[in-house]
Design an enzyme around this catalytic site. Structure first.
Site, short mmCIF file in Angstrom:
data_model
loop_
_atom_site.label_atom_id
_atom_site.label_comp_id
_atom_site.label_asym_id
_atom_site.label_seq_id
_atom_site.Cartn_x
_atom_site.Cartn_y
_atom_site.Cartn_z
N ARG A 9 0.84 -1.20 0.00
CA ARG A 9 0.00 0.00 0.00
C ARG A 9 0.87 1.24 0.00
O ARG A 9 0.55 2.23 -0.68
CB ARG A 9 -0.95 0.00 1.21
CG ARG A 9 -2.05 -1.03 1.11
CD ARG A 9 -3.02 -0.94 2.28
NE ARG A 9 -3.84 0.27 2.22
CZ ARG A 9 -4.62 0.68 3.22
NH1 ARG A 9 -4.69 -0.01 4.34
NH2 ARG A 9 -5.34 1.79 3.08
N CYS A 61 -1.34 5.68 9.22
CA CYS A 61 -1.64 4.39 8.58
C CYS A 61 -2.78 4.64 7.60
O CYS A 61 -2.79 5.67 6.94
CB CYS A 61 -1.98 3.33 9.62
SG CYS A 61 -3.37 3.78 10.69
#
Length: 281
Positions: free
Chosen positions: A179, A237
């Site tokens: 990611r 995050c």
């Protein structure tokens, strides 16, 4: 640091048998799995109280605040009292995923001024592995607590602050490496990472059994990413959940870090914010 971060299974067993047992919070949550309450009802540590991350540990989502904005202090206090936490009482938090979700509750309660809050090292898996009892069903609500919360005991940054940390301090991206590189993006508006951020996947904080790595190993892990020389450290995050686990690991290692609550979900929702791709900051 100001307070210990973890409690072992053996310590929790002794505490639960003591005259002043802690409140045990079960934060059963995983991205893409909305059945945390059902998992809790199936099997949980005796006396543990279920905590719903989406509704009790976060405000409603928004483009500006991300998928899990911080709850208002008054809303969190109402929830904490509903869980039965009394002033000065110890709290032990866990999930069934290496504490990557439970760390959100740990961080929020510490941020709200409670110091006697720890993570069950190894989470529910360690309790199971020790052969300790579990119970099923949904128990009656505990007697209401009386705890009084404040706010601001732990540092936070907004999007501008995160961008500044990426330029002049150290900004860690706690998401999975793919990611960070922008190869996949399962939930947020755009792929990539905040320019200048350094990849430090949360899963690498843990040993194979789901416990935190020893403090020395964590210190080396973060030092390799620049923590040893950075004057300020921030973490983000996807939505501010697993970043809390990174902050716990940093604290074990002897570093203090600020949370960017909106994280990538808020950053990527703003088309004016740039997105970097690839394995380099």
């Amino acid at each position: 640091m100001s307070a210990r971060v973890t409690t072992t299974v053996a310590e929790l067993r002794e505490l639960l048998a003591s005259d002043e047992p802690p409140v045990v919070l079960d934060v059963r949550w995983a991205l893409g799995d909305p059945h945390g309450r059902a998992h809790y009802a199936e099997a949980h540590i005796p006396g543990a109280v279920y905590v719903d991350l989406d509704t009790e540990l976060a405000a409603p989502p928004s483009p500006e605040g991300g998928r899990h904005p911080l709850p208002r202090t008054e809303d969190l206090q109402e929830a904490v009292r509903r869980w039965g936490i009394r002033q000065g009482q110890q709290v032990v938090v866990h999930d069934d995923l290496g504490n990557t979700a439970a760390a959100r509750a740990w961080w929020l309660l510490r941020h709200a001024g409670l110091t006697g809050v720890t993570l069950l090292d190894g989470a529910l898996g360690a309790w199971r592995a020790a052969g300790l009892p579990l119970e099923s069903g949904v128990p009656a609500d505990p007697p209401p607590g009386d705890v009084v919360l404040a706010e601001g005991a732990l540092p936070t940054v907004d999007a501008e602050g995160a961008a500044e940390l990426a330029r002049s301090g150290l900004l860690l991206d706690a998401r999975a490496a793919e990611r960070y590189r922008g190869e996949v993006e399962p939930v947020d508006p755009r792929a990539g990472h905040i320019p200048g951020a350094v990849s430090a996947p949360t899963g690498e904080n843990l040993a194979a059994d789901g416990t935190f790595l020893p403090a020395g190993e964590l210190r080396e892990r973060f030092a390799r990413r620049g923590a040893g020389t950075a004057e300020r450290i921030g973490v983000y995050c996807g939505s501010g959940v697993t970043a809390a686990h990174q902050i716990a690991a940093l604290e074990i290692a002897g570093y203090r870090a600020a949370l960017f609550p909106g994280s990538w979900s808020a950053w990527s929702a703003d088309p004016a914010r740039p997105a970097a791709r690839g394995g380099r900051p």
